[in-house]
Design an enzyme around this catalytic site. Structure first.
Site, PDB file in Angstrom:
ATOM      1  N   ASP A 116      11.448   4.457   8.779  1.00  0.00           N
ATOM      2  CA  ASP A 116      10.161   4.374   8.068  1.00  0.00           C
ATOM      3  C   ASP A 116      10.264   3.392   6.895  1.00  0.00           C
ATOM      4  O   ASP A 116       9.371   2.573   6.652  1.00  0.00           O
ATOM      5  CB  ASP A 116       9.667   5.762   7.627  1.00  0.00           C
ATOM      6  CG  ASP A 116      10.750   6.653   7.031  1.00  0.00           C
ATOM      7  OD1 ASP A 116      11.933   6.262   7.029  1.00  0.00           O
ATOM      8  OD2 ASP A 116      10.405   7.753   6.551  1.00  0.00           O
ATOM      9  N   LYS A 124      16.915   7.392  12.109  1.00  0.00           N
ATOM     10  CA  LYS A 124      16.156   8.473  11.461  1.00  0.00           C
ATOM     11  C   LYS A 124      17.081   9.691  11.383  1.00  0.00           C
ATOM     12  O   LYS A 124      16.745  10.792  11.824  1.00  0.00           O
ATOM     13  CB  LYS A 124      14.886   8.745  12.290  1.00  0.00           C
ATOM     14  CG  LYS A 124      13.882   9.677  11.632  1.00  0.00           C
ATOM     15  CD  LYS A 124      13.191   9.094  10.424  1.00  0.00           C
ATOM     16  CE  LYS A 124      12.386  10.166   9.716  1.00  0.00           C
ATOM     17  NZ  LYS A 124      11.859   9.731   8.414  1.00  0.00           N
ATOM     18  N   ASP A 128      11.558  -1.095  19.863  1.00  0.00           N
ATOM     19  CA  ASP A 128      10.285  -1.463  20.479  1.00  0.00           C
ATOM     20  C   ASP A 128       9.213  -1.615  19.399  1.00  0.00           C
ATOM     21  O   ASP A 128       8.472  -2.600  19.362  1.00  0.00           O
ATOM     22  CB  ASP A 128       9.877  -0.380  21.485  1.00  0.00           C
ATOM     23  CG  ASP A 128       8.549  -0.670  22.142  1.00  0.00           C
ATOM     24  OD1 ASP A 128       8.335  -1.824  22.545  1.00  0.00           O
ATOM     25  OD2 ASP A 128       7.719   0.254  22.235  1.00  0.00           O
ATOM     26  N   TYR A 132      14.261   6.424  26.299  1.00  0.00           N
ATOM     27  CA  TYR A 132      13.718   5.740  27.469  1.00  0.00           C
ATOM     28  C   TYR A 132      14.343   6.169  28.793  1.00  0.00           C
ATOM     29  O   TYR A 132      13.910   5.719  29.844  1.00  0.00           O
ATOM     30  CB  TYR A 132      13.909   4.219  27.312  1.00  0.00           C
ATOM     31  CG  TYR A 132      12.816   3.565  26.505  1.00  0.00           C
ATOM     32  CD1 TYR A 132      12.701   3.778  25.136  1.00  0.00           C
ATOM     33  CD2 TYR A 132      11.883   2.732  27.112  1.00  0.00           C
ATOM     34  CE1 TYR A 132      11.706   3.178  24.398  1.00  0.00           C
ATOM     35  CE2 TYR A 132      10.880   2.127  26.382  1.00  0.00           C
ATOM     36  CZ  TYR A 132      10.795   2.350  25.030  1.00  0.00           C
ATOM     37  OH  TYR A 132       9.795   1.749  24.315  1.00  0.00           O
ATOM     38  N   ASP A 167       7.381  -5.341  17.549  1.00  0.00           N
ATOM     39  CA  ASP A 167       5.962  -5.714  17.477  1.00  0.00           C
ATOM     40  C   ASP A 167       5.550  -5.964  16.022  1.00  0.00           C
ATOM     41  O   ASP A 167       4.771  -6.881  15.737  1.00  0.00           O
ATOM     42  CB  ASP A 167       5.071  -4.616  18.084  1.00  0.00           C
ATOM     43  CG  ASP A 167       4.895  -4.778  19.603  1.00  0.00           C
ATOM     44  OD1 ASP A 167       5.830  -5.253  20.265  1.00  0.00           O
ATOM     45  OD2 ASP A 167       3.811  -4.414  20.118  1.00  0.00           O
TER      46      ASP A 167
HETATM   47  C1  IPM Z   1       8.399  -3.779  25.719  1.00  0.00           C
HETATM   48  C2  IPM Z   1       7.404  -2.808  26.314  1.00  0.00           C
HETATM   49  C3  IPM Z   1       8.092  -1.793  27.189  1.00  0.00           C
HETATM   50  C4  IPM Z   1       9.044  -1.024  26.294  1.00  0.00           C
HETATM   51  C5  IPM Z   1       7.135  -0.829  27.946  1.00  0.00           C
HETATM   52  C6  IPM Z   1       6.218  -1.569  28.870  1.00  0.00           C
HETATM   53  C7  IPM Z   1       7.873   0.243  28.706  1.00  0.00           C
HETATM   54  O1  IPM Z   1       6.646  -2.228  25.308  1.00  0.00           O
HETATM   55  O2  IPM Z   1       9.108  -4.454  26.478  1.00  0.00           O
HETATM   56  O3  IPM Z   1       8.449  -3.903  24.488  1.00  0.00           O
HETATM   57  O4  IPM Z   1       8.648  -0.089  25.598  1.00  0.00           O
HETATM   58  O5  IPM Z   1      10.215  -1.379  26.302  1.00  0.00           O
HETATM   59 MN    MN Z   2       6.966  -3.131  23.340  1.00  0.00          MN
END
Ligand code: IPM
Ligand code: MN
Ligand code: NAD
Length: 370
Positions: free
Chosen positions: A239, A206, A263, A155, A267
């Site tokens: 993975d 990884k 990240d 990042y 999710d």
């Molecule tokens: C998050 C988002 C951000 C990230 C994006 C918007 C850059 O997906 O906060 O999870 O990847 O950190």
């Molecule tokens: Mn995110």
């Protein structure tokens, strides 16, 4: 089935533990502008109930300002937030009119990096068993914390183009990992486990393919784990971790990983617990001004429809209250969300018919009654 005595949103390090708190509010774009006011409303109810002052100052940083004035993160903003505020309540950034996402990189990543918020704490907690897409799983099976390294990795924006726009184009993006950066997030994960009576820490990387960057993660992990002999240490490739999180989420208490993988698995974890609408996060540097936000983005597909789920933002606000030392109040917010789920007073993403504002009003009145 295991039972774990924890609330993964809780027990974050405290800064003040004092009475009053000053909060910078950055709603941002899209549904960030819809869910954040609901959190502020609920937090005002919390402050009234606790008879403790909570002060909010709103900042209009986001796509509209960027498009109108060319301004993303104003000069001096970082120092102001650092020196004048206890915490930041953040909505989301991202707008189809800014395809480069430059303003989000400047503001969100800018604050994470410049405030050195190296811990991205993303709890995964199933608050009602009907919400998980997994079969035969209950609240006790899905309760763990993901610690995402938040200040380096892929990042950092180190890279570049060569022969851009030609058939021979090359694009490079460097994965930057420092010894200090890797060590402090791994250590934080262990300390969190120890402080919360959790027995298992899983580091995921990884290293079988990323033989430099993640070799460093391996070496640091092997060193740090020695200092925590009572905690069960485990390594999984990323993975495999993704697969295991779905196969049997009850095997995890604490997961620690790099910025990009964190990240993605946050999710995935959010969906195990009912979806992005419910997932909170804290961007933390212990003892310094820290930033709290839902895991989700600006959701342009539902923005303006008044149906965004405010729970992710409200649960992030609960994490913020914990951070500020308002433990009891944080717990009231979590109980409020659970009560709304029990009564199905929820937005369409959770199968309900309520609007964002109705859910916020319901939670505020829950807090008043609690
Ligand atoms: C998050 C988002 C951000 C990230 C994006 C918007 C850059 O997906 O906060 O999870 O990847 O950190
Ligand atoms: Mn995110
Ligand atoms: P998203 O999280 O905005 O949306 C993904 C899906 O989840 C969509 O279908 C959306 O409708 C749904 N969703 C998300 N939050 C919800 C909520 N509270 N209630 C109900 N449904 C919800 O991810 P995306 O679509 O990939 O990204 C949209 C924009 O947001 C992009 O510009 C992206 O860069 C940005 N983004 C920002 C952040 C952040 O500011 N922290 C996080 C993720 C994405």
């Amino acid at each position: 089935m295991t039972t774990k005595p924890m609330n993964p949103s809780g027990k974050l390090p405290l800064r003040w533990g004092g009475e009053a708190a000053r909060i910078a509010v950055i709603p941002g774009d899209g549904i960030g502008k819809e869910v954040t006011p609901e959190s502020v409303k609920v937090l005002r109810a919390v402050a009234a109930r606790a008879k403790r002052p909570l002060e909010f100052v709103e900042f209009d940083w986001g796509a509209d300002k960027y498009l109108k004035e060319g301004l993303s993160l104003p000069a001096g903003a970082v120092e102001m937030l650092r020196d004048e505020f206890d915490a930041i309540l953040f909505g989301a950034l991202g707008d189809p009119r800014v395809p480069s996402n430059q303003h989000a990189a400047d503001i969100l990543l800018g604050l994470r990096f410049k405030l050195d918020l190296y811990v991205n704490a993303r709890p995964v907690e199933l608050l009602h068993e009907r919400l998980t897409p997994l079969r035969d799983r209950t609240e006790n099976d899905i309760r763990f914390m993901v610690f995402r390294e938040n200040t380096e990795g892929l990042y950092v924006g180190v890279g570049g183009f060569f022969k851009k726009g030609t058939a021979d184009e090359i694009a490079m993006q460097e994965d930057v990992n420092s010894r200090k950066g890797v060590e402090r997030i791994i250590r934080y994960a262990y300390d969190y486990a120890r402080q919360n009576g959790l027995k298992r820490v899983c580091m995921s990387d990884k290293s079988n393919a990323m033989t430099f960057a993640h070799d460093l993660w391996q070496r640091v992990f092997k060193e740090v784990r020695q200092e925590y002999p009572k905690i069960e240490s485990r390594h999984l490739y990323i993975d495999t971790l993704a697969m295991e999180m779905v196969r049997d989420p009850s095997q995890f208490d604490v997961i620690v990983t790099c910025n990009l993988f964190g990240d993605i698995v946050s999710d995935l974890g959010a969906q195990l617990a009912g979806g992005l609408g419910l997932a909170p996060s804290g961007n933390i540097h212990p003892g310094r001004t820290s930033l709290f936000e839902p895991v989700h983005g600006s959701a342009p597909n539902i923005a303006g429809k008044r149906i965004a789920n405010p729970f992710g933002s409200v649960l992030a606000s609960a994490m913020m209250l914990d951070f500020l030392g308002w433990k009891e109040e944080g717990q009231v917010l979590r109980e409020g969300v659970k009560a709304a789920l029990r009564e199905s007073f929820v937005t369409p993403d959770l199968g309900g018919v309520k609007q964002t504002v109705e859910v916020g009003d319901w939670l505020a009145s829950y807090v008043e009654r609690a």
